[in-house]
Enzyme design. Sequence first.
Site, mmCIF file in Angstrom:
data_model
loop_
_atom_site.group_PDB
_atom_site.id
_atom_site.type_symbol
_atom_site.label_atom_id
_atom_site.label_comp_id
_atom_site.label_asym_id
_atom_site.label_seq_id
_atom_site.Cartn_x
_atom_site.Cartn_y
_atom_site.Cartn_z
ATOM 1 N N HIS A 47 4.987 4.575 -39.779
ATOM 2 C CA HIS A 47 4.853 5.330 -41.292
ATOM 3 C C HIS A 47 4.096 7.439 -40.204
ATOM 4 O O HIS A 47 3.755 7.042 -39.390
ATOM 5 C CB HIS A 47 3.199 5.156 -41.956
ATOM 6 C CG HIS A 47 2.948 5.482 -43.000
ATOM 7 N ND1 HIS A 47 1.823 7.269 -42.517
ATOM 8 C CD2 HIS A 47 2.462 5.133 -44.027
ATOM 9 C CE1 HIS A 47 1.951 6.821 -44.004
ATOM 10 N NE2 HIS A 47 2.056 5.939 -44.370
ATOM 11 N N ASP A 124 -0.775 -0.549 -36.040
ATOM 12 C CA ASP A 124 -0.566 0.034 -37.639
ATOM 13 C C ASP A 124 -0.223 -1.341 -38.189
ATOM 14 O O ASP A 124 0.738 -1.816 -38.700
ATOM 15 C CB ASP A 124 0.299 0.973 -37.848
ATOM 16 C CG ASP A 124 0.057 1.150 -39.369
ATOM 17 O OD1 ASP A 124 -0.598 0.408 -40.574
ATOM 18 O OD2 ASP A 124 0.903 1.592 -40.640
ATOM 19 N N GLN A 127 0.113 -2.988 -43.217
ATOM 20 C CA GLN A 127 0.934 -4.374 -44.442
ATOM 21 C C GLN A 127 0.874 -5.417 -44.003
ATOM 22 O O GLN A 127 1.333 -6.416 -45.161
ATOM 23 C CB GLN A 127 1.779 -3.886 -44.644
ATOM 24 C CG GLN A 127 2.645 -2.077 -44.285
ATOM 25 C CD GLN A 127 2.139 -1.431 -46.499
ATOM 26 O OE1 GLN A 127 2.788 -2.430 -46.828
ATOM 27 N NE2 GLN A 127 2.393 -0.734 -46.741
ATOM 28 N N LYS A 150 -5.232 -0.702 -49.962
ATOM 29 C CA LYS A 150 -3.935 -2.144 -49.734
ATOM 30 C C LYS A 150 -4.611 -3.642 -49.538
ATOM 31 O O LYS A 150 -3.285 -4.400 -49.654
ATOM 32 C CB LYS A 150 -2.915 -1.705 -48.812
ATOM 33 C CG LYS A 150 -1.955 -0.152 -48.343
ATOM 34 C CD LYS A 150 -1.312 -0.523 -47.178
ATOM 35 C CE LYS A 150 -0.612 0.850 -47.589
ATOM 36 N NZ LYS A 150 -1.370 2.122 -47.589
ATOM 37 N N CYS A 293 6.658 7.860 -46.656
ATOM 38 C CA CYS A 293 6.033 8.124 -45.788
ATOM 39 C C CYS A 293 6.638 7.855 -44.290
ATOM 40 O O CYS A 293 6.376 7.833 -43.201
ATOM 41 C CB CYS A 293 4.147 8.412 -45.730
ATOM 42 S SG CYS A 293 3.861 8.939 -47.097
#
Length: 338
Positions: A47, A124, A127, A150, A293
């Site tokens: 991202h 990261d 997700q 999220k 992104c």
Amino acid sequence: MQIPEIAEAMLVIFTRNATEAINLVAYSWGLSNLRPEDEIVLTVAEHHSAIVPWQLVAQKTGAILKFISLTEHEVPDIEKLKETITRKTKLLVVHHISNVLASVLPIYDIVHWAHAVGAKVLVDACQSVPHMVVDVQRLDADFLVASSHKMCGPTGIGFLYGKSDLLFTMPPFLGGGEMISDVFLDHSTFAEPPSRFEAGTPAIGEAIGLGAAIDYLSAIGMQKIHDYEVELANYLYESLHSVAGVRVYGPAPSQTAFRAALCSFNVENIHPTDIATFLDQQHGVAIRSGHHCAQPLHRWLGVSASARASLHFYNTKEDVDAFIHALLDTINFFSSFK
């Protein structure tokens, strides 16, 4: 997300979002520890929030960014990543789950390879945290970031998880109230983490909302959510893959590898924004279009944008069927102009 015992709460720092959390690590740890010719390893599937801060820090420190490309199956090349990790490597910045490819990286293995040469790892997990069990102790990552919105929580808050031995050596990211110990006219001393990195009035309402969201997800059960979403993800992939003229990005699901519950795709000769707009206005189906992104990844894929259908535990196979029906109608509509 499983945080170790309550004594380890000091390892969690509240930020405005995951982007700010990554910037915190970049400017506090990065500027203090990176030197010319040090290497930062990333993938082309990251991202923007995991790329741009390190570009800025590399410009200031002379560090070198090294990017791992994809395999023919459109997943980051893990073998190439392993080969790229050397004694020059100081940091790996990697996603847990790709927000475009739906692929899942073997974080446990990556952390092991990195630590073998003394490198740190920033994950990261935006997700993954809302969709599966994420045990930060087992992963052993040095830094991990995620965002509230999220996770069924409010916008405007995210967090950084960091190992205490690193956080206690890092200088402040922002200055002001709450992050100090004592302030004098010629110098200041600073609070211990997490307060050191939480300058100013905190996002109190947002933090309460995030806590409620975590309780909500935990009550359902993260493993239960994950198992259900794997089944739903496979159904979405197979349903979308069967539509003529549709190109789905990322790996096919298999017995040994699962896809996250999202599909980025393009339809031949139809712009993804046209698809998203028609689905919304004519069918009430919400998907996203654009580069998500992830412009470098889209360039690697040879496209400027894609459409993306994303699912969560509250979606059903009937929702997928309704999406496919609406997509077919959308394709027929735009094809009628040829």
